[in-house]
Design a protein around this motif. Sequence first.
Motif, mmCIF file in Angstrom:
data_model
loop_
_atom_site.group_PDB
_atom_site.id
_atom_site.type_symbol
_atom_site.label_atom_id
_atom_site.label_comp_id
_atom_site.label_asym_id
_atom_site.label_seq_id
_atom_site.Cartn_x
_atom_site.Cartn_y
_atom_site.Cartn_z
ATOM 1 N N VAL A 164 -9.355 4.179 -7.460
ATOM 2 C CA VAL A 164 -8.112 3.403 -7.429
ATOM 3 C C VAL A 164 -6.980 4.264 -6.888
ATOM 4 C CG1 VAL A 164 -6.467 2.129 -8.827
ATOM 5 C CG2 VAL A 164 -8.895 1.989 -9.335
ATOM 6 N N HIS A 165 -6.939 5.509 -7.352
ATOM 7 C CA HIS A 165 -5.888 6.409 -6.887
ATOM 8 C C HIS A 165 -6.019 6.687 -5.396
ATOM 9 C CE1 HIS A 165 -4.263 7.908 -10.842
ATOM 10 N NE2 HIS A 165 -5.199 7.046 -11.175
ATOM 11 N N LEU A 166 -7.263 6.843 -4.967
ATOM 12 C CA LEU A 166 -7.518 7.092 -3.542
ATOM 13 C C LEU A 166 -7.034 5.914 -2.692
ATOM 14 C CD1 LEU A 166 -8.934 9.509 -2.200
ATOM 15 C CD2 LEU A 166 -10.939 8.066 -1.976
ATOM 16 N N THR A 167 -7.380 4.722 -3.142
ATOM 17 C CA THR A 167 -6.952 3.523 -2.409
ATOM 18 C C THR A 167 -5.435 3.434 -2.363
ATOM 19 O OG1 THR A 167 -8.848 2.511 -3.491
ATOM 20 C CG2 THR A 167 -7.473 1.083 -2.169
ATOM 21 N N TYR A 168 -4.823 3.763 -3.501
ATOM 22 C CA TYR A 168 -3.361 3.706 -3.555
ATOM 23 C C TYR A 168 -2.734 4.685 -2.571
ATOM 24 C CZ TYR A 168 1.291 4.640 -5.275
ATOM 25 O OH TYR A 168 2.628 4.829 -5.353
ATOM 26 N N LEU A 169 -3.276 5.924 -2.536
ATOM 27 C CA LEU A 169 -2.709 6.929 -1.626
ATOM 28 C C LEU A 169 -2.858 6.504 -0.169
ATOM 29 C CD1 LEU A 169 -3.780 10.319 -3.185
ATOM 30 C CD2 LEU A 169 -1.505 9.408 -2.943
#
Lengths: 129, 182
Positions: free
Chosen positions: A95-100
């Motif tokens: 999720v964090h990767l997608t957000y970044l």
Amino acid sequence: MNNNSEIIARMTGLIYPLIIMFGFYVILNGHSSPGGGFQGGAILASVFISRYLVSPDKNLKIKSLRVAEKVLFFCIVMVPTLFLFSSEQSRIEIVHLTYLILMNLLIGLKVASGLTIIFFRFVFYEGGK
Amino acid sequence: MTEKIFLILMVVLAFIALNTQKLRRSVIYLGIFSLVSSFVYLLYGAPDVAIAEAVIGSAISTVLYLVALKKYRVFTIYYTNANYNQIRDGYIIRGRAQILREVESFFVRKEMEPQIIYTTEDYKKVLAEENFDLLIHQDYDQVRLYGNAEDYQLDALEAHMCENPNELLKTEFIKFEAGDKN
């Protein structure tokens, strides 16, 4: 500006796709390697600016670019807010990767449209010509 | 060691850019300066800053400066005369009008290329339709200069005319806003 150099026109047309690919590469890998939204966006803007050297005509839609920039700015404000309020249970890495990546992409497109607007506004409308 | 060589090169390039005669060359030297400085950033371990400097410093700002120079280099001057019927061709070839010679020498001193167009059209028609930087309308000894109010070169020209007034001609500046024409 009607005496364009043939060599510059051909070569710039040839390296367009490479510049665009490099710009998106810098944007999409900004979270793990040097680069990021601003740098990639500047590279994408340089595509439009070198396009002016090839064919200096007015058929670029500055108005729609301006609308796109405003929408992107709204997204840049809204996406972190939504992410902040909805991230209570989702502490997974993907999720964090997608957000970044999403934020880098938004910032890159916004910077590209902003620099393009600045340049074409200066070229076509400033200075009494 | 390597970065010291490039730092010295940066100083040299900045000095050259300041001391060249032509503005266009100094813009190119400034682009090379940006490229070298981005390489120095890379050597100091800041690749992020290096990418931004390379793209903005040597691509976007160089093209922007070159376009700005191009915009103000060629200066289009229209010349109309109210009583053009009394002027023969030999007059134009042999001796230019006094006011035109002064204006032209002023722009040549400013490193620009004045492009003079003689026309027999009425000056009102030229005002409405043509794309010009300066329109000179002469009626015997009465000279009127039309120009854009935002053009800073015209302010310099007006100051120059006020300092060295011509005793034979009466000059008068008329300026309009940018939105008026086109």
